[in-house]
Motif scaffolding. Structure first.
Motif, PDB file in Angstrom:
ATOM      1  N   LYS A 139       0.813  -1.228   0.000  1.00  0.00           N
ATOM      2  CA  LYS A 139       0.000   0.000   0.000  1.00  0.00           C
ATOM      3  C   LYS A 139       0.841   1.270   0.000  1.00  0.00           C
ATOM      4  CE  LYS A 139      -4.001  -2.157   0.424  1.00  0.00           C
ATOM      5  NZ  LYS A 139      -4.965  -2.166  -0.692  1.00  0.00           N
TER       6      LYS A 139
ATOM      7  N   THR B 222       1.829  10.793  -4.646  1.00  0.00           N
ATOM      8  CA  THR B 222       0.677  11.512  -5.184  1.00  0.00           C
ATOM      9  C   THR B 222       1.121  12.793  -5.883  1.00  0.00           C
ATOM     10  OG1 THR B 222       0.370  12.598  -3.043  1.00  0.00           O
ATOM     11  CG2 THR B 222      -0.909  10.601  -3.450  1.00  0.00           C
TER      12      THR B 222
ATOM     13  N   LYS C 129       0.279  12.404   4.857  1.00  0.00           N
ATOM     14  CA  LYS C 129      -0.611  13.051   3.893  1.00  0.00           C
ATOM     15  C   LYS C 129      -1.792  13.762   4.539  1.00  0.00           C
ATOM     16  CE  LYS C 129      -0.274  13.452   0.267  1.00  0.00           C
ATOM     17  NZ  LYS C 129       0.443  14.552  -0.432  1.00  0.00           N
TER      18      LYS C 129
ATOM     19  N   HIS D 291      -4.513  17.461   3.598  1.00  0.00           N
ATOM     20  CA  HIS D 291      -5.775  16.803   3.259  1.00  0.00           C
ATOM     21  C   HIS D 291      -6.889  17.841   3.052  1.00  0.00           C
ATOM     22  CE1 HIS D 291      -9.265  14.114   3.575  1.00  0.00           C
ATOM     23  NE2 HIS D 291      -8.421  13.146   3.266  1.00  0.00           N
TER      24      HIS D 291
ATOM     25  N   LYS E 161      -6.681   8.232   9.596  1.00  0.00           N
ATOM     26  CA  LYS E 161      -7.757   7.814   8.690  1.00  0.00           C
ATOM     27  C   LYS E 161      -7.750   8.645   7.403  1.00  0.00           C
ATOM     28  CE  LYS E 161     -11.617  10.648  10.494  1.00  0.00           C
ATOM     29  NZ  LYS E 161     -12.925  10.573  11.206  1.00  0.00           N
ATOM     30  N   ARG E 162      -6.955   9.705   7.392  1.00  0.00           N
ATOM     31  CA  ARG E 162      -6.833  10.545   6.203  1.00  0.00           C
ATOM     32  C   ARG E 162      -5.564  10.231   5.414  1.00  0.00           C
ATOM     33  NH1 ARG E 162      -9.762  13.469  10.108  1.00  0.00           N
ATOM     34  NH2 ARG E 162     -11.650  14.392   9.210  1.00  0.00           N
TER      35      ARG E 162
ATOM     36  N   ARG F 105      -4.363   7.423   2.904  1.00  0.00           N
ATOM     37  CA  ARG F 105      -5.090   6.434   2.106  1.00  0.00           C
ATOM     38  C   ARG F 105      -4.645   5.001   2.378  1.00  0.00           C
ATOM     39  NH1 ARG F 105      -4.747   7.707  -4.039  1.00  0.00           N
ATOM     40  NH2 ARG F 105      -5.738   9.614  -3.251  1.00  0.00           N
TER      41      ARG F 105
ATOM     42  N   ASP G 129      -5.724   3.783   5.952  1.00  0.00           N
ATOM     43  CA  ASP G 129      -7.156   3.571   6.112  1.00  0.00           C
ATOM     44  C   ASP G 129      -7.654   2.404   5.263  1.00  0.00           C
ATOM     45  OD1 ASP G 129      -9.391   4.648   7.609  1.00  0.00           O
ATOM     46  OD2 ASP G 129     -10.293   5.098   5.661  1.00  0.00           O
ATOM     47  N   ALA G 130      -6.976   2.138   4.141  1.00  0.00           N
ATOM     48  CA  ALA G 130      -7.362   0.992   3.317  1.00  0.00           C
ATOM     49  C   ALA G 130      -7.099  -0.319   4.048  1.00  0.00           C
ATOM     50  CB  ALA G 130      -6.606   1.013   1.989  1.00  0.00           C
TER      51      ALA G 130
ATOM     52  N   PRO H 225      -9.948   0.091   7.913  1.00  0.00           N
ATOM     53  CA  PRO H 225     -10.954   1.153   7.815  1.00  0.00           C
ATOM     54  C   PRO H 225     -12.018   1.116   8.903  1.00  0.00           C
ATOM     55  CG  PRO H 225     -11.471  -0.598   6.284  1.00  0.00           C
ATOM     56  CD  PRO H 225     -10.195  -1.000   6.945  1.00  0.00           C
TER      57      PRO H 225
END
Length: 893
Positions: free
Chosen positions: A140, A212, A269, A273, A799-800, A802, A805-806, A809
């Motif tokens: 991830k 990103t 990240k 956000h 949780k922000r 990616r 949180d993937a 979750p």
């Protein structure tokens, strides 16, 4: 010492120093690809780039694995050396793609740099049979390009020697030799924890973070700072392009030895956000609308002034933050004490280590970790209890695993079979809530077998006879029954700790978060004093603080009974000192704790609540009660970087700057004060917390004026004895550990070396008392709670991210296979979990890591959150809630 000559320079080095290390003292740069300063040099030299010529040796030798010897004469830039290094590059390039123009690692690739330095453009040995392996994107957080791997082995050795995860290894032979990444064998369970230390170490573009943002490394600038997550205090560099953090790299700080965990490396990240708060918000007719700073400040000051006039200053309370800087916590408590006029200030230490502050202050005179992070590497024996260290403090967990691999003994006492339990010499899977009995049982055996340090007890402690008398009642047979462990394992653990020369205890909230938490901490202290393990390097009582600045927030007086530096508010001398410094009359009445403030809101005695950087709706016990109490408040201010679950209850929300958007200091779990540095601008109209607090103080009629956080630290140092010698100038290169009383003091690595802060160490024997809530026919299971590796606190940040949180979750509950079988529950089934305080729906995770009739839930989640179920009954001394033991029922849906 050894004397040798390098490039016609004679120098002395310690025995065991490698030639590569020796050259650094002369400022000579030798190229390396596989070398890492913390890897075992005796098995280095895989890449051969660091070749040197040694007089009397026929072959060139790799300097990273070559010990210096007396009289050795070394040449690092001879014609023969240069040719040798060119040949190494030629061999590497023979099977390496020449796509530097498009490679994402360009500008951060050692191979590229060395080819430029030595004028190597291509390989004479290239066969034309190019590698063409597909990129592996299954992780991830990063991807693996086998085509660019140069088989230097650096990543595998870091994973094995430093991280101690053993997730990647070298496979194949000859030309087929390759790195086997954790995703290569889909059948086996990978041990990879996505720490990213292999990615940071890769000298080429084989292991690369997912991005990103598109950037070239030469377009970035680096800012050294401190990780905003757990209490380890890892040093790291933020890579910045166009006012954005685009990557994070570890820095080799004294707290972390150049390592990071998944959150530190990849969890940044949240900074930019889209959910970030950008303007003040005011609630009108039940909905938030954007407001100006002037409007928000006027509303807050009007409400505070009115409440003070009508109900008195003690009708107002504030929650400070373990995630904010020392300077901001200092100003927050000053706002409440000097400007508003109340000691009603607390923060989340009340929910994690209030019992440590109380317990260790009583027995030793100081409620802090006695030793330092890296000292685990030198311990003979490590006792981990009440801490899932590899998940909650991952880098310290890796240090413990390194110590174990290097010969240290390891004891683990936990209700769950955590990762460290799998490699422990003794694992005591205790019943939740039986810590005091366990520690007493260990001391019983040590005293009975005469393993205590008699000289230490005689010279440095008091009240031993009372301890000896109480411990008589805790035989291995009795304790084994209480804790539900094997008595022979208990005896073995006691003997191991009693015989160790340097025995270190590491504990956290599994010890503290009980209605008998203070007794648990004092029992830990008793055990360490009994064997003379306090005031000694690589030993001690090491309370692992959960959040990045929970130690600093305590130090700064974000507690209802203490000014900065743990000076009591009801001590007349301390009160006069702060009154003189702050120019205001101060209250000598200890304020309310977090749980008492919530009760005060419920009972309408607290009218206004100001919350800075905390999220009690998710973090505090009995969520239903917290929400009902917040609903009754007359006025709530929340100052944060996101609209948290608590902020939803606010009347005014103030947008704050994140850690990367301001200057300041954090104090980590080992008492090390370290800098954070502004790297990017904060979004919209958000401001650093210290600026918001200073402006509010002025609005409330107090003349606070600071040019920046450095000025605030000067004031802190003047009033806080432990911080007396700390300044931004001194912190520029490396942090300092308190106590650091003067500007010439080097800081304190180990507490209590010569004497204890209270004079002599005090034995405070504690009797075992059952948890406040035990299972019965209606609620037959014990639920315990804790943290997990990938999420942090209430998930407002993680949780922000990616990738994080993937992976995780939603909430879950760990259940033993036998318990699950009785309930006809399968992995992933939905389950209703109920306690006397409420019920939630979550997913089942079947594991034999817990025992029958004990279940575990991580507390990070709001939906399906564990804290809807937890017990808010408190320890009468530290007033910490019993978050670790709740009686629950389970129902399959």
């Amino acid at each position: 010492m050894i004397r040798l000559n390098i490039d016609n320079h004679w120098l002395e080095v310690e025995k065991g120093t490698t030639v590569l290390e020796a050259t650094k003292s002369l400022g000579i740069k030798i190229p390396t690809l596989c070398h890492h300063p913390h890897l075992d040099s005796s098995i280095g030299g895989a890449c051969r780039m660091c070749l040197v010529e040694v007089e009397g040796m026929r072959a060139l030798a790799p300097s990273c694995a070559l010990p210096a010897t007396e009289g050795m004469v070394v040449k690092t830039r001879s014609k023969r050396v240069i040719q040798g290094r060119k040949m190494v590059l030629d061999l590497i390039l023979s099977n390496h793609p020449l796509d530097c123009m498009t490679c994402v690692a360009a500008g951060n690739c050692k191979l590229q740099d060395y080819c430029f330095e030595y004028g190597v453009k291509d390989s004479r040995l290239r066969s034309g049979d190019e590698k063409d392996y597909p990129l592996d994107h299954s992780n991830k957080f990063y991807f693996f390009d086998r085509n660019k791997c140069i088989i230097c082995g650096k990543c595998t050795r870091i994973c094995t020697e430093l991280q101690q995860t053993h997730a990647i290894t070298m496979s194949g032979r000859g030309f087929d030799t390759h790195v086997s990444p954790p995703f290569e064998d889909p059948i086996s369970q990978s041990t990879c924890v996505s720490c990213g230390n292999c990615v940071s170490a890769c000298p080429v573009g084989a292991l690369v973070p997912r991005r990103t943002e598109r950037f070239r490394y030469w377009e970035t600038r680096k800012i050294k700072t401190t990780c905003p997550y757990c209490g380890v205090g890892c040093q790291m560099e933020l890579l910045i392009k166009d006012n954005k953090v685009v990557e994070v790299a570890p820095s080799d700080g004294a707290a972390n030895n150049g390592m990071l965990c998944v959150k530190g490396k990849f969890g940044y990240k949240f900074i930019d956000h889209p959910d970030r708060l950008r303007t003040p918000l005011v609630k009108k007719e039940g909905r938030f609308v954007q407001a100006t700073w002037d409007e928000a400040y006027r509303l807050i000051t009007d409400k505070i002034t009115a409440a003070k006039d009508e109900f008195g200053a003690d009708s107002i309370a504030g929650f400070s933050s373990a995630r904010c800087t020392n300077e901001e916590n200092y100003l927050f408590q000053k706002l409440f004490r000097a400007v508003i006029g109340t000691n009603n200030i607390d923060h989340c230490a009340r929910l994690c280590h209030a019992s440590t502050v109380a317990g260790l202050a009583a027995t030793l005179g100081s409620g802090a970790m006695t030793n330092s992070n890296l000292e685990a590497l030198g311990s003979d024996l490590i006792f981990v209890t009440g801490s899932n260290t590899t998940e909650t403090h991952p880098v310290i967990g890796s240090h413990i695993k390194q110590a174990k691999a290097n010969g240290a003994s390891l004891i683990v006492a936990e209700p769950r079979e955590i990762e460290l339990a799998k490699v422990a010499d003794v694992f005591l899977q205790i019943k939740p809530g039986t810590n005091v009995a366990l520690f007493n049982g260990l001391m019983h055996v040590i005293i009975k077998e005469g393993l205590e340090d008699k000289d230490y007890i005689r010279d440095r402690t008091e009240n031993f006879e009372e301890l000896k008398e109480v411990m008589e009642n805790y035989s291995p047979e009795v304790v084994a029954q209480i804790c539900e462990v094997n008595k022979d394992d208990l005896i073995k653990a006691a003997r191991m700790y009693g015989k160790a020369d340097k025995g270190a205890i590491y504990y956290s909230m599994g010890v503290t978060q009980h209605s008998t938490g203070t007794q648990g901490v004092m029992a830990v202290s008793n055990l360490a004093l009994l064997c003379g393990n306090i005031g000694k390097e690589s030993a001690g009582v090491n309370s692992l603080r959960g959040q990045n600045n929970v130690q600093g927030a305590c130090d700064m007086g974000a507690l209802p009974g203490y000014y900065p530096g743990y000076q009591k508010v009801f001590d007349s001398k301390a009160k006069k000192k702060f009154e003189k410094a702050w120019g205001r009359t101060l209250s000598d009445k200890a304020g309310l704790t977090i749980t008492e403030v919530v009760n005060g809101l419920d009972e309408k005695t607290i009218k206004i609540l100001y919350v800075m950087g905390e999220n009690p709706v998710v973090s505090d016990p009995d969520t239903g009660h917290v929400k009902r109490a917040l609903d009754k408040a007359d006025f709530i201010v929340v100052q944060d970087i996101f609209l948290t679950e608590t902020a939803e209850y606010a009347d005014v929300v103030l947008p704050a700057a994140a850690f990367a958007e301001k200057d300041g200091t954090f104090t980590n779990t080992e008492r090390r004060v370290q800098r954070i540095r502004k790297a990017v601008n904060s979004p919209g109209e958000s401001k650093p917390d210290w600026v918001i607090l200073m402006e509010l103080m002025k609005r409330l009629g107090y003349g606070a004026s600071y040019g920046g956080p450095a000025d605030i630290m000067e004031e802190i140092a003047a009033l806080t004895p432990q911080y007396g010698g700390i300044s931004y100038d001194r912190l520029e290169v490396e942090g300092l550990q308190w106590p650091c009383p003067t500007r010439k003091h080097p800081g304190t690595k180990v507490l209590h070396r010569e004497k204890f802060d209270r004079g002599k160490g005090l034995f405070k024997p504690a009797e075992y008392i059952k948890s406040a809530e035990v299972p019965d026919k209606d609620y037959p299971y014990i639920m315990t709670t804790g943290r997990m590796l990938y999420h942090y606190h209430t998930r407002s940040m993680t949780k922000r991210v990616r990738g994080i949180d993937a992976l995780y979750p939603e909430s879950y509950i760990e259940i033993h296979p036998v318990t699950a079988s009785r309930l006809d529950v399968n992995d992933g089934d939905k389950i209703r979990v109920s306690s006397r305080r409420g019920s939630v729906v979550t997913k089942a995770k079947i594991t034999d890591g817990v025992v029958e009739d004990v279940v575990f839930m991580p507390f990070h989640f709001y939906e399906g959150g564990a804290n809807y179920l937890t017990n808010s009954v408190i320890d009468p001394i530290a007033k910490i809630p019993e978050l670790k033991v709740s009686a629950v029922s389970l129902e399959k849906l």
